[in-house]
Design an enzyme around this catalytic site. Structure first.
Site, PDB file in Angstrom:
ATOM      1  N   GLU A   9     -16.246 -14.688  -7.850  1.00 56.59           N
ATOM      2  CA  GLU A   9     -16.034 -13.624  -6.865  1.00 56.59           C
ATOM      3  C   GLU A   9     -17.319 -13.488  -6.044  1.00 56.59           C
ATOM      4  O   GLU A   9     -18.385 -13.309  -6.618  1.00 56.59           O
ATOM      5  CB  GLU A   9     -15.686 -12.309  -7.577  1.00 56.59           C
ATOM      6  CG  GLU A   9     -15.819 -11.050  -6.736  1.00 56.59           C
ATOM      7  CD  GLU A   9     -14.987 -11.074  -5.450  1.00 56.59           C
ATOM      8  OE1 GLU A   9     -13.784 -11.382  -5.512  1.00 56.59           O
ATOM      9  OE2 GLU A   9     -15.569 -10.783  -4.368  1.00 56.59           O
TER      10      GLU A   9
ATOM     11  N   CYS B 268      -6.647  -0.468  -1.762  1.00 60.16           N
ATOM     12  CA  CYS B 268      -5.688   0.523  -1.266  1.00 60.16           C
ATOM     13  C   CYS B 268      -6.256   1.942  -1.361  1.00 60.16           C
ATOM     14  O   CYS B 268      -5.817   2.840  -0.650  1.00 60.16           O
ATOM     15  CB  CYS B 268      -4.383   0.445  -2.057  1.00 60.16           C
ATOM     16  SG  CYS B 268      -3.794  -1.235  -2.275  1.00 60.16           S
TER      17      CYS B 268
ATOM     18  N   TYR C 213      21.228  14.809  -7.590  1.00 63.33           N
ATOM     19  CA  TYR C 213      21.212  15.918  -6.630  1.00 63.33           C
ATOM     20  C   TYR C 213      20.948  17.235  -7.345  1.00 63.33           C
ATOM     21  O   TYR C 213      21.590  17.555  -8.358  1.00 63.33           O
ATOM     22  CB  TYR C 213      22.555  16.025  -5.882  1.00 63.33           C
ATOM     23  CG  TYR C 213      22.774  17.408  -5.287  1.00 63.33           C
ATOM     24  CD1 TYR C 213      21.905  17.888  -4.297  1.00 63.33           C
ATOM     25  CD2 TYR C 213      23.793  18.242  -5.740  1.00 63.33           C
ATOM     26  CE1 TYR C 213      22.062  19.172  -3.783  1.00 63.33           C
ATOM     27  CE2 TYR C 213      23.957  19.532  -5.219  1.00 63.33           C
ATOM     28  CZ  TYR C 213      23.085  19.987  -4.243  1.00 63.33           C
ATOM     29  OH  TYR C 213      23.227  21.246  -3.742  1.00 63.33           O
TER      30      TYR C 213
ATOM     31  N   ARG D 209      26.168   5.870   5.445  1.00 61.51           N
ATOM     32  CA  ARG D 209      27.544   6.141   5.898  1.00 61.51           C
ATOM     33  C   ARG D 209      27.653   5.906   7.407  1.00 61.51           C
ATOM     34  O   ARG D 209      28.579   5.273   7.900  1.00 61.51           O
ATOM     35  CB  ARG D 209      27.890   7.600   5.542  1.00 61.51           C
ATOM     36  CG  ARG D 209      29.222   8.127   5.927  1.00 61.51           C
ATOM     37  CD  ARG D 209      30.329   7.595   5.016  1.00 61.51           C
ATOM     38  NE  ARG D 209      30.991   6.462   5.630  1.00 61.51           N
ATOM     39  CZ  ARG D 209      31.310   5.336   4.993  1.00 61.51           C
ATOM     40  NH1 ARG D 209      31.047   5.158   3.727  1.00 61.51           N
ATOM     41  NH2 ARG D 209      31.902   4.364   5.628  1.00 61.51           N
TER      42      ARG D 209
HETATM   43  C1  LIG Z   1      -7.829   0.018   3.442  1.00 65.54           C
HETATM   44  C2  LIG Z   1      -6.714  -0.714   2.744  1.00 65.54           C
HETATM   45  C3  LIG Z   1      -5.618  -0.018   2.264  1.00 65.54           C
HETATM   46  C4  LIG Z   1      -4.583  -0.687   1.608  1.00 65.54           C
HETATM   47  N1  LIG Z   1      -3.509   0.031   1.133  1.00 65.54           N
HETATM   48  C5  LIG Z   1      -2.499  -0.618   0.490  1.00 65.54           C
HETATM   49  C6  LIG Z   1      -1.402   0.098  -0.045  1.00 65.54           C
HETATM   50  O1  LIG Z   1      -1.339   1.333   0.065  1.00 65.54           O
HETATM   51  N2  LIG Z   1      -0.411  -0.594  -0.679  1.00 65.54           N
HETATM   52  C7  LIG Z   1      -0.458  -1.959  -0.838  1.00 65.54           C
HETATM   53  O2  LIG Z   1       0.450  -2.539  -1.444  1.00 65.54           O
HETATM   54  N3  LIG Z   1      -1.511  -2.664  -0.345  1.00 65.54           N
HETATM   55  C8  LIG Z   1      -2.518  -2.031   0.299  1.00 65.54           C
HETATM   56  N4  LIG Z   1      -3.589  -2.739   0.785  1.00 65.54           N
HETATM   57  C9  LIG Z   1      -3.577  -4.211   0.662  1.00 65.54           C
HETATM   58  C10 LIG Z   1      -4.121  -4.664  -0.689  1.00 65.54           C
HETATM   59  O3  LIG Z   1      -5.366  -4.100  -0.915  1.00 65.54           O
HETATM   60  C11 LIG Z   1      -4.205  -6.181  -0.689  1.00 65.54           C
HETATM   61  O4  LIG Z   1      -2.938  -6.702  -0.430  1.00 65.54           O
HETATM   62  C12 LIG Z   1      -4.705  -6.724  -2.018  1.00 65.54           C
HETATM   63  O5  LIG Z   1      -5.999  -6.301  -2.285  1.00 65.54           O
HETATM   64  C13 LIG Z   1      -4.660  -8.253  -1.992  1.00 65.54           C
HETATM   65  O6  LIG Z   1      -5.190  -8.761  -3.159  1.00 65.54           O
HETATM   66  P1  LIG Z   1      -5.810 -10.209  -3.178  1.00 65.54           P
HETATM   67  O7  LIG Z   1      -6.353 -10.399  -4.566  1.00 65.54           O
HETATM   68  O8  LIG Z   1      -4.858 -11.187  -2.648  1.00 65.54           O
HETATM   69  O9  LIG Z   1      -6.982 -10.182  -2.105  1.00 65.54           O
HETATM   70  P2  LIG Z   1      -8.285  -9.266  -2.032  1.00 65.54           P
HETATM   71  O10 LIG Z   1      -8.082  -7.951  -2.641  1.00 65.54           O
HETATM   72  O11 LIG Z   1      -8.755  -9.337  -0.632  1.00 65.54           O
HETATM   73  O12 LIG Z   1      -9.311 -10.078  -2.945  1.00 65.54           O
HETATM   74  C14 LIG Z   1      -9.783 -11.326  -2.592  1.00 65.54           C
HETATM   75  C15 LIG Z   1     -11.146 -11.470  -3.207  1.00 65.54           C
HETATM   76  O13 LIG Z   1     -11.579 -12.803  -3.041  1.00 65.54           O
HETATM   77  C16 LIG Z   1     -12.954 -12.815  -2.765  1.00 65.54           C
HETATM   78  N5  LIG Z   1     -13.227 -14.076  -2.092  1.00 65.54           N
HETATM   79  C17 LIG Z   1     -12.735 -14.495  -0.886  1.00 65.54           C
HETATM   80  N6  LIG Z   1     -13.175 -15.746  -0.627  1.00 65.54           N
HETATM   81  C18 LIG Z   1     -13.920 -16.122  -1.684  1.00 65.54           C
HETATM   82  C19 LIG Z   1     -14.639 -17.310  -1.989  1.00 65.54           C
HETATM   83  N7  LIG Z   1     -14.649 -18.350  -1.171  1.00 65.54           N
HETATM   84  N8  LIG Z   1     -15.318 -17.365  -3.169  1.00 65.54           N
HETATM   85  C20 LIG Z   1     -15.300 -16.295  -4.020  1.00 65.54           C
HETATM   86  N9  LIG Z   1     -14.657 -15.154  -3.768  1.00 65.54           N
HETATM   87  C21 LIG Z   1     -13.968 -15.072  -2.616  1.00 65.54           C
HETATM   88  C22 LIG Z   1     -13.164 -11.577  -1.910  1.00 65.54           C
HETATM   89  O14 LIG Z   1     -14.500 -11.128  -1.981  1.00 65.54           O
HETATM   90  C23 LIG Z   1     -12.190 -10.578  -2.544  1.00 65.54           C
HETATM   91  O15 LIG Z   1     -12.793  -9.745  -3.514  1.00 65.54           O
HETATM   92  C24 LIG Z   1      -4.646  -2.090   1.437  1.00 65.54           C
HETATM   93  C25 LIG Z   1      -5.760  -2.792   1.918  1.00 65.54           C
HETATM   94  C26 LIG Z   1      -6.787  -2.132   2.566  1.00 65.54           C
HETATM   95  C27 LIG Z   1      -7.961  -2.911   3.064  1.00 65.54           C
END
Ligand SMILES: Cc1cc2nc3c(=O)[nH]c(=O)nc-3n(C[C@H](O)[C@H](O)[C@H](O)COP(=O)(O)OP(=O)(O)OC[C@H]3O[C@@H](n4cnc5c(N)ncnc54)[C@H](O)[C@@H]3O)c2cc1C
Length: 449
Positions: free
Chosen positions: A33, A43, A427, A443
């Protein structure tokens, strides 16, 4: 020994790692990471920035130490810079030591998430302009707000992240304007439903400049943002938050020759396998199958990331799980309002070439005579002829967000609007009118098909 390497230590990656660990105690599981934390709730960031959550540690579901205690080898501040699918290695950069090394894998999951869109506009690098994607972004923004005490904020982009951030700023007592290029905010809803959200925002003291294009950021002599310059004038801003959406982070996969789908995400089959042997992908970086439009889509949501990670964890340990796809269910809170959607909107159905009909109704969240009843607007979309339920959107002050889930279950199971309108829903006057709003809408649309 088999070695399972995880790239990206958040929702998708660590779900995959944790599920694999639970199923196989002997597997070597190694996660890289590039940030400082694992398994955090992105989120929750708007609520953290609003000051509602307390310390950032409350957003962390499982820290690197907790993962290590469960037998996962976790390396934070380590970025994977290349994948070699022939040698079965990844090139890893230790960001603190500044050194690179190769690490081998037998199976690999790419869970690199998404990259926020940053506008290539003059002044976009000025101090006071923030994106919000990772927990580190949230901490930087919250620290800056506490120190600088800005009075005016502009949120560029009126999608759900932009609106949640607008609310966060408002909660902190900052004057907020949302600048949105489309004619109304929440362009994931049909225009008539998005307009309701725009009206609600105005009523809550958040200004909305819709149909306005940002051209430039005006910057002070000291390099700090002071306004967003739009095609319709300047909007003053001590701080700017960008909510312009995200793109799947596919650079590593693409450079390794792994197939990218037409939607822009890493292409995967239902077992979450990519085009390269032994390589899985999960979460925001990959595409999903949309069960209603029957097309691959990128819908970057945490709910999918967790499930897809689980599928990978099962399949990397000899199981045979399949991710069944998505139907576009999404909910959000915008100040006093709940905004919900599932399936296809009328606009999306047309884009998918489906002949659709739509009906919109107004009802109440509780029996109209029961104290606290508030207005609820439901729009439902169905396929002409077959009557298949295609989608629903709900906007209201209570009962919109989780009410959409029952419609999602109907769409998931290919119900017609007519069949859905007869479902045995609960309900009692404090919870709904005798005909629940989603039944009334079903409906009405059933009568049109
Ligand atoms: C402000 C905000 C609000 C949100 N609210 C919601 C919500 O209410 N409901 C919902 O369902 N979703 C929500 N989301 C979306 C949700 O957070 C993401 O869909 C989810 O975090 C995706 O998970 P992921 O593991 O695919 O990616 P991420 O959470 O983006 O994690 C990817 C990780 O990979 C790491 N990384 C990337 N490239 C590399 C690399 N080359 N080497 C090592 N590490 C790397 C990054 O640092 C990161 O920590 C929200 C997102 C944000 C930003």
């Amino acid at each position: 020994v088999t070695r399972f390497v995880v790239i990206g230590g958040d929702a998708a990656g660590m779900s995959a790692g944790s599920v694999a660990r639970r199923r196989d105690a002997t597997l070597d599981i190694v996660a890289f990471e590039r940030g400082g934390q694992t398994s955090y709730s992105a989120c929750g960031l708007p609520y953290f920035v609003a000051g509602l959550v307390g310390g950032e540690d409350r957003l962390i579901a499982r820290s690197p130490e907790q993962h290590r205690a469960l037998g996962l080898e976790v390396h934070t501040r380590h970025e994977v810079v290349a994948i070699d699918t022939t040698a079965r290695t990844v090139r890893v950069r230790d960001l603190d030591a500044g050194r690179e090394r190769d690490e081998s894998w037998d199976q690999l999951v790419i869970a690199t998430g998404a990259t926020p869109v940053r506008p290539k506009l003059p002044g976009a690098d000025a101090d006071g302009i923030f994106g919000i994607q990772t927990i580190d972004d949230g901490m930087v923004l919250a620290g800056w707000l506490a120190e600088q005490q800005p009075k005016t904020a502009v949120v560029v982009g009126g999608g759900y992240v932009g609106l949640e951030m607008a609310e966060a700023m408002r909660t902190r007592g900052i004057d907020v304007t949302v600048v949105e290029r489309q004619p109304q905010p929440m362009s994931t809803l049909d225009p008539d439903m998005g307009a309701l959200v725009g009206e609600a925002l105005e009523g809550l003291g958040i200004k909305v400049e819709s149909g306005v294009r940002g051209n430039e950021f005006a910057v002070t002599d000291t390099g700090r943002v002071r306004a967003v310059v739009t095609d319709q004038g300047e909007v003053a801003a001590d701080v700017v938050v960008l909510g312009l959406g995200v793109r799947p982070n596919v650079a590593l996969a693409r450079d390794a020759g792994i197939a990218i789908g037409e939607s822009g995400g890493v292409r995967v089959d239902p077992s979450m396998r990519t085009s390269a042997a032994g390589v899985f992908a999960a979460g925001d970086c990959c595409e999903s199958w949309h069960r209603v439009s029957r097309r691959p889509v990128v819908i970057p949501l945490g709910t999918h990331a967790n499930k897809q990670g689980r599928v990978v964890g099962i399949n990397a340990t000899g199981g045979a799980a399949e991710f069944p796809g998505v139907i576009g269910t999404a909910i959000t809170k915008v100040c006093a309002y709940e905004v919900a959607r599932t399936g296809l909107t009328e606009v999306e159905a047309a884009a998918a070439g489906i002949d659709a009909v739509a009906a919109r109704i107004e009802s109440t969240s509780r029996a109209s005579y029961y104290p606290g009843a508030t207005k609820l607007t439901v729009k439902m979309v169905a396929e002409r002829g077959s009557g298949r339920l295609l989608g629903a959107q709900i906007v209201g002050q209570e009962g919109a967000a989780k009410r959409v889930d029952v419609v999602a279950a109907g769409i998931w199971n290919d119900m017609t609007a007519d069949a859905f309108s007869w479902i045995d829903l609960g309900y009692a006057p404090p919870y709904s009118p005798v005909w629940d709003p989603v039944l009334v809408a079903a409906r009405k649309v059933a009568d049109l098909v």
